[in-house]
Write a protein that holds these residues in place. Structure first.
Motif, PDB file in Angstrom:
ATOM      1  N   LYS A 174       8.164  70.356  65.096  1.00 56.88           N
ATOM      2  CA  LYS A 174       8.368  69.905  66.468  1.00 56.88           C
ATOM      3  C   LYS A 174       7.500  70.796  67.346  1.00 56.88           C
ATOM      4  CE  LYS A 174      12.101  69.101  69.768  1.00 56.88           C
ATOM      5  NZ  LYS A 174      13.539  69.066  69.945  1.00 56.88           N
ATOM      6  N   THR A 221       6.408  72.129  70.968  1.00 62.21           N
ATOM      7  CA  THR A 221       6.916  72.226  72.347  1.00 62.21           C
ATOM      8  C   THR A 221       6.013  73.112  73.198  1.00 62.21           C
ATOM      9  OG1 THR A 221       8.382  73.998  71.601  1.00 62.21           O
ATOM     10  CG2 THR A 221       9.353  71.820  71.847  1.00 62.21           C
ATOM     11  N   GLN A 271      11.253  73.197  78.955  1.00 58.91           N
ATOM     12  CA  GLN A 271      10.430  73.083  77.753  1.00 58.91           C
ATOM     13  C   GLN A 271      10.196  71.607  77.462  1.00 58.91           C
ATOM     14  OE1 GLN A 271      12.163  74.096  73.892  1.00 58.91           O
ATOM     15  NE2 GLN A 271      10.633  75.727  73.775  1.00 58.91           N
ATOM     16  N   GLU A 331       8.670  68.508  74.896  1.00 56.73           N
ATOM     17  CA  GLU A 331       8.224  68.202  73.537  1.00 56.73           C
ATOM     18  C   GLU A 331       6.872  67.504  73.621  1.00 56.73           C
ATOM     19  OE1 GLU A 331      10.831  66.080  70.857  1.00 56.73           O
ATOM     20  OE2 GLU A 331       9.236  65.935  69.360  1.00 56.73           O
ATOM     21  N   TYR A 343       4.022  65.048  71.940  1.00 57.52           N
ATOM     22  CA  TYR A 343       3.896  63.966  70.963  1.00 57.52           C
ATOM     23  C   TYR A 343       2.422  63.783  70.633  1.00 57.52           C
ATOM     24  CZ  TYR A 343       8.592  63.066  72.567  1.00 57.52           C
ATOM     25  OH  TYR A 343       9.921  63.207  72.890  1.00 57.52           O
ATOM     26  N   SER A 348       4.225  65.488  63.510  1.00 53.22           N
ATOM     27  CA  SER A 348       5.062  66.202  64.480  1.00 53.22           C
ATOM     28  C   SER A 348       5.984  65.215  65.190  1.00 53.22           C
ATOM     29  CB  SER A 348       4.198  66.972  65.484  1.00 53.22           C
ATOM     30  OG  SER A 348       3.437  66.083  66.263  1.00 53.22           O
ATOM     31  N   CYS A 359       9.279  62.508  65.541  1.00 49.67           N
ATOM     32  CA  CYS A 359      10.697  62.492  65.217  1.00 49.67           C
ATOM     33  C   CYS A 359      10.930  61.722  63.916  1.00 49.67           C
ATOM     34  CB  CYS A 359      11.451  61.855  66.379  1.00 49.67           C
ATOM     35  SG  CYS A 359      13.207  61.974  66.235  1.00 49.67           S
TER      36      CYS A 359
END
Lengths: 84, 343
Positions: B232, B234, B244, B246, B248, B253, B255
């Motif tokens: 993940k 961040t 913070q 996330e 993409y 990386s 979900c």
């Protein structure tokens, strides 16, 4: 490279006409057959070997000298599909 | 499971890996990134070129060498590229004589064939590369005179079972399968011959997906940037009170990948997977028959396999050859002949 250009339409038309007194059946039948053909080919691709690897893992030696257990998963499928 | 957090990189991005207790990150492709992976430089010395004898040239893919090299032509570039190629050849085969050169009897013949397949339209750069081949100390013209080039080029594209055993030893992959496909065609009861009937649709050309995966994992060049574990990513803006965020970007990386990984790590231990690191292989299929021709003349419908464990920035570059051809679907083409419509 082998010859991938299969002229299916010609032979398929001939076959249908021969089977049906020289007449071609409805579009619906073609749609059905196209789907059958597509599904048949994916059935061949998703063979027992792959299903076993997806369920139980596939142990392979990596170039770094370690053995790892790999689990294939289908994430995306971007495709065209001829409707008829 | 434990969470392993990386230190922020130059951009302040933190990567968090979820790993089974007691294990560490065994392979970090992002560490191996060099400037050459991030540039589009036309200098051939910054490119990884594949000059391995074998199937790389076998696909007959003449796009192998990047066309951007043609405008180079400087002495510096050619001087650098030739020794790299030679070095690679030597590590692969050991010597210029004997086996290890695919369907070619010696290294000199291989070098010439490799030169031929590297580009479609020969440039001045290609010509200089040819001269560099002649300059190599172990190159002998006599080795290349009596070669049956036509037969050797044909063997390049052959499947293992198409060749006699002693000629096929250099082919490491399982090649293409040819499976006949039959479909059941239903005829309704007012038709002349009602009921189900089998129609042999043709021969389906495809490769075994497991053998494609095996090749990919064993490939030392590709493994360098093949992500085994998802993370993940961040980032926290350097402003007071900032949240913070996330990030993409890559499939590894995402979900979805992390969920798949979580599920695989939770599988029960079996004699097969005991003590081994478990890795998700992210298959991404792609097919588009319409890209080949604008009109319905061609029934070629290819299917490619990409791996989401590899960066999208590498996958989108045709010169990286990361899309594996896995199948050529047979199509029922309807609507191409007008008479079908009015039947």
């Amino acid at each position: 490279m082998p010859n991938f250009h299969l002229q299916l339409s010609d032979t398929f038309n001939d076959y249908l006409q021969q089977r049906n007194n020289g007449r071609l059946p409805s579009d619906g039948l073609f749609t059905h057959c196209a789907r059958e053909l597509f599904q048949k080919q994916w059935t061949i691709m998703l063979d027992d070997e792959l299903v076993d690897a997806m369920k139980n893992g596939l142990v392979l030696l990596c170039p770094d000298g370690r053995r790892r257990c790999f689990y294939p998963r289908v994430f995306t499928y971007s495709a065209d599909y001829p409707e008829k | 499971m434990v969470t392993l957090r990386s230190k922020p990189n130059d951009f302040g991005i933190v990567r968090a890996y979820r790993l089974p207790k007691g294990s560490t990150l065994t392979h970090d492709p992002d560490k191996a990134i060099t400037l050459r992976d991030l540039t589009d430089s036309s200098n051939p010395s910054t490119r990884i070129t594949s000059s391995e004898p074998g199937k790389s040239a076998a696909a007959g893919d003449k796009s192998a060498s990047d066309k951007s090299e043609t405008d180079g032509g400087s002495k510096d570039a050619s001087g650098k590229s030739a020794p790299t190629t030679k070095q690679e050849i030597n590590t692969v085969a050991g010597s210029r004589k004997g086996p290890g050169w695919g369907p070619f009897s010696n290294g000199s013949a291989f070098s010439l064939a490799d030169w031929y397949w590297q580009s479609k339209n020969k440039s001045l750069q290609d010509f200089q590369n040819l001269i560099n081949i002649f300059r190599q100390p172990d190159f002998t013209i006599t080795d290349t005179i009596n070669v049956d080039w036509k037969a050797a080029f044909k063997a390049l594209g052959a499947n293992r079972e198409d060749l006699p055993d002693h000629d096929a030893e250099w082919i490491k992959d399982d090649g293409w399968e040819k499976t006949p496909v039959t479909i059941d065609v239903p005829f309704h009861n007012r038709m002349r011959n009602p009921g189900l009937d089998s129609f042999v649709a043709g021969t389906f050309y495809h490769r075994k997906l497991v053998s494609v995966i095996k090749e990919k994992i064993a490939n030392s060049k590709d493994s360098r940037s093949f992500h085994y574990q998802p993370y993940k990513a961040t980032w926290k803006p350097k402003v007071p009170g900032a949240r913070q965020l996330e990030l993409y970007g890559e499939l590894y990386s995402s979900c979805a990948f992390r969920e798949a990984d979580k599920e695989v790590q939770a599988l029960p231990t079996t004699p097969r997977n005991e003590g081994l690191e478990r890795v998700v292989v992210a298959m991404m299929f792609w097919s588009d028959g319409t890209q080949l021709t604008s009109f319905g003349g061609s029934s070629l419908w290819p299917c490619y396999l990409f791996f989401g464990n590899e960066s999208k920035y590498r996958r989108c570059r045709p010169s990286e050859h990361l899309g594996e051809q896995v199948a050529y679907f047979i199509k029922v083409r309807v609507g191409y002949y007008p008479d079908i419509q009015c039947a």
